[in-house]
Write an enzyme that holds these catalytic residues in place. Sequence first.
Site, mmCIF file in Angstrom:
data_model
loop_
_atom_site.group_PDB
_atom_site.id
_atom_site.type_symbol
_atom_site.label_atom_id
_atom_site.label_comp_id
_atom_site.label_asym_id
_atom_site.label_seq_id
_atom_site.Cartn_x
_atom_site.Cartn_y
_atom_site.Cartn_z
ATOM 1 N N ASP A 157 -31.879 74.536 -110.379
ATOM 2 C CA ASP A 157 -32.732 73.432 -109.945
ATOM 3 C C ASP A 157 -32.244 72.865 -108.608
ATOM 4 O OD1 ASP A 157 -34.873 71.670 -110.211
ATOM 5 O OD2 ASP A 157 -34.390 71.152 -112.277
ATOM 6 N N ASP A 226 -43.226 70.032 -110.541
ATOM 7 C CA ASP A 226 -43.331 70.306 -111.973
ATOM 8 C C ASP A 226 -44.784 70.245 -112.467
ATOM 9 O OD1 ASP A 226 -40.603 70.406 -111.893
ATOM 10 O OD2 ASP A 226 -40.270 68.750 -113.285
#
Length: 415
Positions: A157, A226
């Site tokens: 990430d 996201d």
Amino acid sequence: MKFALSLLVICAFQHTSLAAPSALTKRLENGLGRTPALGYNNWNNGGCTHATAESALNVANLLISLGLKDAGYTYVNTDDCWSSNSRNSTGHLVPDPTKWPQGIKPVADEIHSMGLKFGLYGDAGIMTCAGYPGSQGHEVQDALTLAEWDVDYWKHDACYLPCGDSGDVPQGCYDPNSSTKPYYGIMRDALAEAGRPIFFSICNWGRDSVWTWGKDYGNSWRMSNDIANNWGSVASIAARAAGIAEYAGPGGFNDLDMLQVGNGGLNENEERAHVGLWAIAKSPLLIGTDLSKLQNSTLNILKNKALIAINQDTLGKAATYFQPAGASAPVDGSLYPYWAGPLSDGVVVGIVASEGAANLSVSFADVPGLGSGSWEWSEAFTGATGEGTGVSADLPAHDMRVYKVSKGTLMYSVR
Ligand SMILES: *[C@@H]1O[C@H](CO)[C@@H](O)[C@H](O)[C@H]1NC(C)=O
Ligand SMILES: *[C@@H]1O[C@H](CO)[C@@H](O)[C@H](O)[C@H]1NC(C)=O
Ligand SMILES: *[C@@H]1O[C@H](CO)[C@@H](O)[C@H](O)[C@H]1NC(C)=O
Ligand SMILES: *[C@@H]1O[C@H](CO)[C@@H](O)[C@H](O)[C@H]1NC(C)=O
């Protein structure tokens, strides 16, 4: 060829304002991700709450009992919140002992014994998005730890990276002058040296036009923020993916993010379109819902053999928009109804009722890779088959049809 590519990468960094933390000399050549990854990730089902051994083993068992493993879903991936709050005295990542009482390796071993693969999550910054230790400055050590634990897949990430000149280190940094790229290069090299092939899943949310360099760095790359549990999010990510289809190929794919099917925000038509669009865009298909509560309709979409075969086609080319004669042009940022892309043994044509209920028609003469004349087709969701110069479907809002089109006899005589 490899040498020339490496030089290009090094030269590119001399033009960035951020000093490259180390020379990037290796391409990721781990043999993995020749087709998009299929599996499960726990994040869309409750975020932090399921990053446990118990949950990973439950998922593994359910993938098998529901027939999802047989359909091709093999990665059992645990997302953020699996680790302890800090590294131990030797600087190693340590699993949270309440969540992983036996540690990671015995769980990975058990999942392997079931014929499945095991994935974990980390971060390129100093902390993960949920505030657990990030890998920055520990890349080599972490990669060796993952190899020791027999981890198969690593999602990296992009939270808590530096924010350029300001010196700030916020959770999500959008300073265009601060590139995420060097950090992914360090982790790529660390994984390549770790002694075990580990799928490298880049998750920088589409920053730094990652699709233009992702293939040299990882096996997949998130190309958007996201996904949310609603149709608007699904449609906008798919629309964006249509513009970067050309960057997908065996070994490296655009990652449209984990699936939201099963989570209640999409109706059955929208679930078909969500999985259908992800499949033809050659995205990884990572299920993200409570498998013990799956509706039959959702399970059937996920297990659709024809759709999975299209997603896993060895050619690895992603579908994108085409404009039929007489149709209005695509509008940037809006989902367009007409998609097509090459397959190793034909062409995939997707039609989606993006704006509302519609009777959509496609003449094969308008489809790139096809042309006038008669073609054989089969439709993935209805199982319908036919032969002719085109197809049409009367669709409710946000529903989709996915056709595989080929010259049947020609296709088999070539083999
Ligand atoms: C730190 O953790 C690693 C892996 O989690 C382990 O191998 C190592 O022995 C630990 N070190 C100490 C000092 O406990
Ligand atoms: C980014 O770099 C450019 C050119 O060096 C500069 O003009 C601009 O102010 C920088 N932006 C930020 C947010 O630092
Ligand atoms: C779901 O499918 C299973 C197996 O095909 C069947 O036994 C069950 O009745 C179905 N449930 C519903 C609600 O349709
Ligand atoms: C949909 O359009 C096609 C082609 O124009 C036509 O043949 C078909 O009858 C239409 N279907 C409906 C339900 O209107």
